[in-house]
Scaffold this motif. Structure first.
Motif, PDB file in Angstrom:
ATOM      1  N   CYS A 144       0.796  -1.132  -0.047  1.00  0.00           N
ATOM      2  CA  CYS A 144      -0.046   0.022   0.060  1.00  0.00           C
ATOM      3  C   CYS A 144       0.873   1.140  -0.020  1.00  0.00           C
ATOM      4  CB  CYS A 144      -0.833  -0.062   1.134  1.00  0.00           C
ATOM      5  SG  CYS A 144      -0.327   0.047   2.854  1.00  0.00           S
ATOM      6  N   GLU A 146       1.358   3.683   2.076  1.00  0.00           N
ATOM      7  CA  GLU A 146       1.543   4.113   3.388  1.00  0.00           C
ATOM      8  C   GLU A 146       2.315   3.139   4.378  1.00  0.00           C
ATOM      9  OE1 GLU A 146      -2.100   4.906   5.698  1.00  0.00           O
ATOM     10  OE2 GLU A 146      -3.061   3.637   4.277  1.00  0.00           O
ATOM     11  N   ARG A 173       5.833   7.170  -2.673  1.00  0.00           N
ATOM     12  CA  ARG A 173       6.487   7.197  -1.231  1.00  0.00           C
ATOM     13  C   ARG A 173       7.445   5.895  -1.324  1.00  0.00           C
ATOM     14  NH1 ARG A 173       2.381   8.033   3.653  1.00  0.00           N
ATOM     15  NH2 ARG A 173       4.397   8.190   4.784  1.00  0.00           N
ATOM     16  N   LEU A 196       5.923   0.864   2.037  1.00  0.00           N
ATOM     17  CA  LEU A 196       6.813   1.572   1.172  1.00  0.00           C
ATOM     18  C   LEU A 196       8.075   0.911   0.774  1.00  0.00           C
ATOM     19  CD1 LEU A 196       6.761   4.656   3.692  1.00  0.00           C
ATOM     20  CD2 LEU A 196       5.041   4.195   2.103  1.00  0.00           C
ATOM     21  N   SER A 234      -3.677   2.763  11.483  1.00  0.00           N
ATOM     22  CA  SER A 234      -3.593   3.830  12.221  1.00  0.00           C
ATOM     23  C   SER A 234      -3.043   3.804  13.524  1.00  0.00           C
ATOM     24  CB  SER A 234      -5.126   3.986  12.399  1.00  0.00           C
ATOM     25  OG  SER A 234      -5.889   3.061  13.080  1.00  0.00           O
TER      26      SER A 234
END
Length: 235
Positions: A144, A146, A173, A196, A234
């Motif tokens: 992903c 992030e 990223r 990443l 999160s």
């Protein structure tokens, strides 16, 4: 199962300390011998009811082992505890090898530093797995765009696991550069940012597993297993 082995419904303290290799350019940590032979066998016994046998055509199959809150029907506390023990083992070892400044400058290592200090203890929210036949590979990819800190644990035949190779369509990223290949043996663990840092399984090295895997290979219908312990995005 693993919980029964401790006598109190919790994961037994890990017996091996292992040795670490820190791949600084990507914040990746390879823990050789993270699990003893006995710990590997108990882990396989714990997850074998959940694993899916891979079909020969595809060569691999993903499966779910545990998620959800404590007490839910999908939650195996022993797996969450094992993942958190591995995170702490890794965090404490890295904190001894890397300086505080070095850890603060690398997000993946900073996460381990917060665990080692007790400021932000590990919080494993999900454990999944993937079974491989010897001809299977995993294409170079990121999970992903992030950070997704992941503890990967290997059982069975070893594999060549590569990090840092540029993907064909890198997101903004993505962290790529000179690829580094890790030989993951049965009982090894690798901590990395799956979101990443590009990663791939280039090959499975057939028939180099420890002796205990001979029966497990037949029972599980695969040559290699990997368990992935992850915290919430999160967190």
């Amino acid at each position: 199962n693993m919980a029964a082995a401790s006598g109190n419904g919790a994961a037994s303290p890990l017996a091996h300390s292992g040795t670490i290799r820190l791949i600084r350019e990507y914040g990746v940590v390879h823990v050789s011998g993270a699990l003893s032979t006995a710990e590997q066998r108990r882990l396989f016994a714990t997850i074998k009811g959940s694993l899916r046998r891979p079909a020969k055509a595809t060569g691999s199959a993903e499966f779910h082992t545990s998620s959800g809150g404590a007490g839910s029907s999908t939650h195996q506390a022993v797996l969450h505890e094992l993942g958190e023990q591995l995170y702490m083992r890794c965090a404490e070892a890295v904190a001894e090898e890397a300086s505080a400044a070095e850890m603060a400058a690398e997000p993946a290592l900073e996460r381990l530093g917060l665990a080692a200090s007790g400021e932000k203890p590990p919080n494993i929210s999900i454990c999944t797995g993937k079974a491989y036949l010897s001809h299977a590979t995993l294409s170079n990819h990121t999970d992903c765009p992030e950070p997704l800190y992941t503890m990967s644990v290997q059982l069975g035949d070893s594999c060549d696991f590569t990090v840092g190779k540029k993907t064909s369509r890198p997101h903004k990223r993505e962290r790529h550069g000179t690829p580094v290949t890790i030989r993951m043996e049965s009982g090894d663990a690798v901590y990395f940012d799956g979101g990443l840092v590009p990663h791939s399984v280039d090959r499975v090295n057939k028939n180099d597993a420890p002796g205990w895997w001979q029966a497990a290979r037949s029972e599980g219908g695969c040559d290699r297993l990997v368990l992935l312990f992850r915290e919430p995005l999160s967190y």
